[in-house]
Every structure is written in structure tokens, then in C-alpha cells.
Design a protein around this motif. Structure first.
Motif, PDB file in Angstrom:
ATOM      1  N   GLY A 264       3.543 -19.519   9.724  1.00 45.70           N
ATOM      2  CA  GLY A 264       2.736 -19.171  10.888  1.00 45.70           C
ATOM      3  C   GLY A 264       3.378 -18.189  11.837  1.00 45.70           C
TER       4      GLY A 264
ATOM      5  N   ASN B 139      -3.477 -32.765   1.153  1.00 42.84           N
ATOM      6  CA  ASN B 139      -4.050 -32.958   2.486  1.00 42.84           C
ATOM      7  C   ASN B 139      -3.052 -33.609   3.441  1.00 42.84           C
TER       8      ASN B 139
ATOM      9  N   GLY C 130       3.013 -28.817  14.049  1.00 41.23           N
ATOM     10  CA  GLY C 130       2.887 -27.443  14.521  1.00 41.23           C
ATOM     11  C   GLY C 130       2.424 -27.350  15.962  1.00 41.23           C
ATOM     12  N   ARG C 131       1.759 -28.380  16.439  1.00 38.86           N
ATOM     13  CA  ARG C 131       1.280 -28.378  17.822  1.00 38.86           C
ATOM     14  C   ARG C 131       2.409 -28.558  18.827  1.00 38.86           C
TER      15      ARG C 131
ATOM     16  N   GLN D  99      -1.004 -37.751  13.464  1.00 38.47           N
ATOM     17  CA  GLN D  99      -0.834 -37.383  14.878  1.00 38.47           C
ATOM     18  C   GLN D  99      -0.098 -38.477  15.634  1.00 38.47           C
TER      19      GLN D  99
ATOM     20  N   GLN E 113       0.072 -29.812  10.573  1.00 40.36           N
ATOM     21  CA  GLN E 113      -0.801 -29.473  11.698  1.00 40.36           C
ATOM     22  C   GLN E 113      -0.347 -30.197  12.963  1.00 40.36           C
ATOM     23  N   ALA E 114      -0.091 -31.500  12.826  1.00 30.29           N
ATOM     24  CA  ALA E 114       0.323 -32.288  13.994  1.00 30.29           C
ATOM     25  C   ALA E 114       1.672 -31.823  14.531  1.00 30.29           C
TER      26      ALA E 114
ATOM     27  N   PRO F  21      -5.562 -38.194   9.324  1.00 32.55           N
ATOM     28  CA  PRO F  21      -5.059 -37.269  10.342  1.00 32.55           C
ATOM     29  C   PRO F  21      -4.662 -37.959  11.639  1.00 32.55           C
TER      30      PRO F  21
ATOM     31  N   TRP G 292       1.501 -20.416   3.980  1.00 28.46           N
ATOM     32  CA  TRP G 292       1.362 -20.711   5.416  1.00 28.46           C
ATOM     33  C   TRP G 292       2.715 -20.628   6.095  1.00 28.46           C
TER      34      TRP G 292
ATOM     35  N   TYR H 292      -0.780 -31.152   4.895  1.00 26.51           N
ATOM     36  CA  TYR H 292      -1.455 -30.326   5.896  1.00 26.51           C
ATOM     37  C   TYR H 292      -1.601 -31.064   7.220  1.00 26.51           C
ATOM     38  N   TRP H 293      -2.060 -32.325   7.168  1.00 27.09           N
ATOM     39  CA  TRP H 293      -2.261 -33.068   8.421  1.00 27.09           C
ATOM     40  C   TRP H 293      -0.948 -33.235   9.170  1.00 27.09           C
TER      41      TRP H 293
END
Length: 223
Positions: free
Chosen positions: A148, A116, A126-127, A71, A123-124, A67, A146, A119-120
Motif C-alpha cells: 500500500g 479472506n 492497516g488502519r 478488528q 485491513q484491521a 472481520p 498489495w 485480508y481481514w
């Protein structure tokens, strides 16, 4: 409608195969492209294709199972280009082991990258992504479950037989038989054809498409 001028895309698994095709297609559509993969030396070859299309390229050695590295790729992209509009979760590993003989370690290794890792990265991204951005997973359950509330569209591509490092591990005779009897198109897919579908999903032309798995397989799924 199909242009990506002024957009910034991140492509993982960009050191070979379909990742190269995605990066080239997005650059040709007008996007600057950040390239992530474990093999940093191979990324420069892809970057040259992006720059050859007149766009900027950034290479970041990235293991999507970590992760922090995911990022770091997003942070570097924002620092270099100021934004992230598109994520292509292309990084993946195959498993040639029959399910009845696959060890937990082998299974976890595939899941760690193919699930995974998606997803990581999502997630990064999506921020920092704004509404109207696009995440494209290479055949992941995230595409179905998903989408969002931030207005980020999430879709998946389900490729048929395309020439890549992954399909090169398959027995040639078996593949030829499948192409002959189960694929109406009767041939391998060209990576550029799959990449064109990704460009469509990421562009304004695909603005009303979300939560879908787009099958690009020469008709194999309907036989």
C-alpha cells in the motif's frame, strides 16, 4: 539491525505449530506479542513462551473468517500495547481433498481462512499501522499485489516441509520420499528457521524488502 525492541507483533494461528515458533522468535527479538487463534486454551501455552522470553503477551480468541473478531484482536492489541508494528498472518487450514472431488463448501472453507482471513487481519492492522510497519503473509497472493501507499511492507513466506499439525496429516512414507529425493537439505525444516526469516522481514534489516515471496524449503523448489 535484527532487533525488534519496543515493537508490537500480532501472530494469528498462534495456538500451535509455526504460530508458536513465530511468537517465540518475535519475543526473543524484543517484541511484545498479541496472540490470536480459535483455540483460546492453547494460546496460554504460547503466551507462557513469550513471557519466558521476557516480553509481554496478550491472548485473544480469534476466528479470522470473522472481520469483527479480526478488528477486536487489533483493538485489544492497541488498548494493551498502544500500537501494532508487525502482523504475521499465520492462521490457515489444509485441504486434503483432491480438487476434482472437493465440494464448494470445502473450498470456500479453505479460502475463507487462508485468503479472506489474511485480508481481514491486514485491513484491521492497516488502519492503525504506521509507515515502516510490516505484514507477513504465509504464502498469499496479497504479498504480490498489495503493497500500500501507507508505507507498509507486505511479504509472504512459502515454507517447504516443516513439522506442524498440518504436515502431520501427510502420509509419512510419501513425505520421506520427497525429503530424500527432492529436498537437497534432506530433512524437515525446523520451525525456528522459518521464524527467523520472519524476524528478518519484520526488522529494520528487511526495510527495503516488499512485495516478495520468500521460499524457505531446503532447496525443494530448485530440484
Amino acid at each position: 539491525m535484527f532487533g525488534l525492541d519496543g515493537k508490537v507483533a500480532i501472530v494469528t494461528g498462534a495456538s500451535s505449530g509455526l504460530g508458536v515458533a513465530f511468537a517465540k522468535a518475535f519475543a526473543e527479538a524484543g517484541a511484545d506479542v498479541a496472540l490470536g487463534a480459535r483455540r483460546a486454551d492453547r494460546l496460554e501455552e504460547t503466551a507462557a513462551l513469550v513471557r519466558g522470553a521476557g516480553r509481554r503477551a496478550l491472548t485473544v480468541q480469534t476466528d479470522v473468517t470473522d472481520p469483527d473478531q479480526c478488528q477486536a484482536l487489533v483493538d485489544a492489541t492497541v488498548a494493551e500495547f498502544g500500537r501494532v508494528d508487525v502482523l504475521v498472518n499465520n492462521a490457515g487450514v489444509p485441504s486434503a481433498v483432491p480438487a476434482t472431488r472437493e465440494t464448494p463448501e470445502e473450498f470456500r472453507s479453505v479460502v475463507d481462512v487462508n485468503l479472506n482471513g489474511c485480508y481481514w487481519m491486514a485491513q484491521a492492522c492497516g488502519r492503525v499501522m504506521e509507515p515502516g510497519s510490516s505484514i507477513i503473509n504465509l504464502s498469499s497472493v496479497l504479498a504480490q499485489q498489495w503493497t500500500g501507499r501507507k508505507g507498509i511492507r507486505v511479504n509472504a513466506l512459502a515454507p517447504g516441509f516443516f513439522e506442524s499439525e498440518m504436515t502431520a496429516q501427510l502420509p509419512p512414507d510419501g513425505v520421506q520420499m520427497i525429503l530424500q529425493w527432492r529436498v537437497p537439505a534432506g530433512r524437515w525444516g525446523d520451525p525456528a528457521e522459518l521464524a527467523a526469516t520472519a524476524v528478518w522481514l519484520a526488522s529494520p534489516a528487511g526495510a527495503y524488502v516488499t512485495g516478495q515471496t520468500i521460499v524457505v524449503d531446503g532447496g525443494m523448489s530448485i530440484t
